[in-house]
Design a protein around this motif. Structure first.
Motif, short mmCIF file in Angstrom:
data_model
loop_
_atom_site.label_atom_id
_atom_site.label_comp_id
_atom_site.label_asym_id
_atom_site.label_seq_id
_atom_site.Cartn_x
_atom_site.Cartn_y
_atom_site.Cartn_z
N VAL A 194 0.86 -1.19 0.00
CA VAL A 194 0.00 0.00 0.00
C VAL A 194 0.90 1.24 0.00
N PRO A 195 0.38 2.40 -0.44
CA PRO A 195 1.19 3.62 -0.42
C PRO A 195 1.55 4.03 1.01
N ALA A 196 2.70 4.68 1.16
CA ALA A 196 3.16 5.09 2.48
C ALA A 196 2.17 5.98 3.20
N ASP A 197 1.47 6.84 2.46
CA ASP A 197 0.54 7.77 3.12
C ASP A 197 -0.73 7.08 3.62
N GLN A 198 -0.84 5.78 3.38
CA GLN A 198 -1.97 5.02 3.91
C GLN A 198 -1.54 4.08 5.05
N VAL A 199 -0.32 4.28 5.53
CA VAL A 199 0.22 3.39 6.57
C VAL A 199 0.37 4.15 7.89
N VAL A 200 -0.06 3.52 8.97
CA VAL A 200 0.06 4.08 10.32
C VAL A 200 1.09 3.28 11.09
N MET A 201 2.01 3.99 11.73
CA MET A 201 2.99 3.36 12.61
C MET A 201 2.62 3.68 14.05
N VAL A 202 2.44 2.65 14.87
CA VAL A 202 2.10 2.83 16.28
C VAL A 202 3.32 2.47 17.11
N GLY A 203 3.81 3.42 17.92
CA GLY A 203 5.01 3.16 18.71
C GLY A 203 5.02 3.92 20.02
N ASP A 204 5.98 3.56 20.87
CA ASP A 204 6.12 4.22 22.17
C ASP A 204 7.36 5.10 22.25
N ASP A 205 8.15 5.15 21.17
CA ASP A 205 9.39 5.93 21.14
C ASP A 205 9.19 7.11 20.20
N ILE A 206 9.21 8.32 20.75
CA ILE A 206 8.93 9.52 19.98
C ILE A 206 9.93 9.73 18.85
N HIS A 207 11.17 9.30 19.05
CA HIS A 207 12.19 9.50 18.03
C HIS A 207 12.29 8.32 17.06
N THR A 208 12.50 7.13 17.61
CA THR A 208 12.73 5.97 16.76
C THR A 208 11.48 5.55 16.00
N LEU A 218 4.91 8.25 6.69
CA LEU A 218 3.85 7.50 7.36
C LEU A 218 3.17 8.36 8.42
N THR A 219 2.02 7.92 8.86
CA THR A 219 1.33 8.54 9.99
C THR A 219 1.90 7.95 11.28
N GLY A 220 2.30 8.79 12.21
CA GLY A 220 2.89 8.33 13.45
C GLY A 220 1.96 8.50 14.63
N VAL A 221 1.61 7.39 15.28
CA VAL A 221 0.71 7.41 16.45
C VAL A 221 1.50 6.96 17.67
N LEU A 222 1.57 7.82 18.67
CA LEU A 222 2.32 7.54 19.89
C LEU A 222 1.39 7.02 20.97
N VAL A 223 1.83 5.97 21.69
CA VAL A 223 1.05 5.44 22.81
C VAL A 223 1.75 5.77 24.13
N ARG A 224 0.94 5.94 25.17
CA ARG A 224 1.47 6.31 26.49
C ARG A 224 1.84 5.07 27.31
N THR A 225 2.39 4.07 26.68
CA THR A 225 2.85 2.87 27.37
C THR A 225 4.33 2.69 27.09
N GLY A 226 4.93 1.65 27.67
CA GLY A 226 6.34 1.39 27.41
C GLY A 226 7.24 2.50 27.90
N LYS A 227 8.08 3.03 27.00
CA LYS A 227 9.05 4.05 27.39
C LYS A 227 8.49 5.48 27.29
N PHE A 228 7.20 5.61 26.98
CA PHE A 228 6.62 6.95 26.85
C PHE A 228 6.91 7.79 28.09
N SER A 229 7.22 9.06 27.84
CA SER A 229 7.39 10.04 28.92
C SER A 229 6.63 11.30 28.53
N ALA A 230 6.07 11.99 29.51
CA ALA A 230 5.33 13.23 29.23
C ALA A 230 6.19 14.24 28.49
N SER A 231 7.50 14.20 28.71
CA SER A 231 8.40 15.14 28.04
C SER A 231 8.48 14.88 26.54
#
Length: 256
Positions: A194-208, A218-231
């Motif tokens: 599928v095209p990249a603009d139709q792909v969602v990446m779900v992760g807990d690392d804001i940088h990686t 891609l669309t980047g969705v951050l979750v507040r689990t794992g290594k997530f920090s409010a900062s």
């Protein structure tokens, strides 16, 4: 959909509440998905086995690891005899390339750096440096650039910290075979067909996870689990969405 594993689907040996049900939802809805991980402590089949033990059904072809990407890159460039600094199970992924023996300090086709965890010593890291310095043409290959990860006992250094040390000491820039390199995400997108603009990446690392995915389109969705920090929400990287956990993904998907 691309799902990071540690910190998103599970933390340590425990599934994130609701994660198993979300993977079942992806299957029911027919949403193409892959599991992306920067782990270099286990091969793909071990990841599949771990997921199965948590109640998540998957196949090796649905798991993209840095080792798989690195072997493909070395093969494309005709490189053999790599010196692999990774756990034994992961190093086995490179067997077709006739890896260098652990006590040799010259003649490596490439120096491959993964996460040795407590296996890192001064002697081990210095051997990697000597191999690089023995031939300016020897590429440094990083199995991801994750800085740290959250284990059950707290944060632990990951491969990226040791790669940076070798880059600085050897005056070399690493070829990255994992997140956040755009090529790694590109390989995942290609596998989804599928095209990249139709792909969602779900992760807990804001940088990686998030910044890397966004650089790849891609669309980047951050979750507040794992290594997530409010900062994480105070820096330059702006996720497309922030969810409390993977369990909230179906609701976000329906409203997006």
């Amino acid at each position: 959909m691309l799902l990071d594993l540690d910190g998103v689907v599970y933390v340590g040996d425990q599934p994130v509440p609701g994660a198993v049900e979300v993977v079942d939802w992806l299957v029911r809805e027919g949403i193409p998905h892959l599991f992306l991980t920067n782990t270099t402590s286990r091969p793909r089949q071990a990841v599949v086995d771990k997921l199965a033990g948590l109640g998540v059904s998957s196949a090796a072809e649905q798991v993209l690891t840095p080792a798989v990407a690195a072997v493909a890159w070395l093969r494309r460039h005709g490189i053999t005899r790599p010196a692999v600094f990774a756990p034994e199970a992961t190093a086995a992924e490179f067997v077709e390339l006739d890896p260098l023996q652990d006590d040799v300090e010259h003649g490596a086709g490439a120096v491959v750096i993964g996460d040795l965890g407590e296996g890192w010593t001064f002697t081990t890291l210095n051997r990697a440096l000597r191999l690089l310095m023995s031939d300016p043409a020897t590429p440094l290959v990083a199995l991801g650039m994750t800085r740290y990860w959250r284990a059950e006992d707290g944060l632990r250094l990951d491969a990226g910290a040791f790669v940076r040390a070798l880059e600085y000491a050897a005056g070399r820039t690493a070829v990255v075979a994992g997140k956040p390199d755009p090529t790694f995400f590109g390989s995942a997108v290609e596998a989804l067909h599928v095209p990249a603009d139709q792909v969602v990446m779900v992760g807990d690392d804001i940088h990686t996870d998030i910044a890397g995915a966004q650089r790849a389109g891609l669309t980047g969705v951050l979750v507040r689990t794992g290594k997530f920090s409010a900062s994480d929400l105070e820096g330059d990287v702006r996720p497309h969405a922030v969810l409390d956990s993977l369990a909230d993904l179906p609701r976000w998907w329906a409203l997006r």
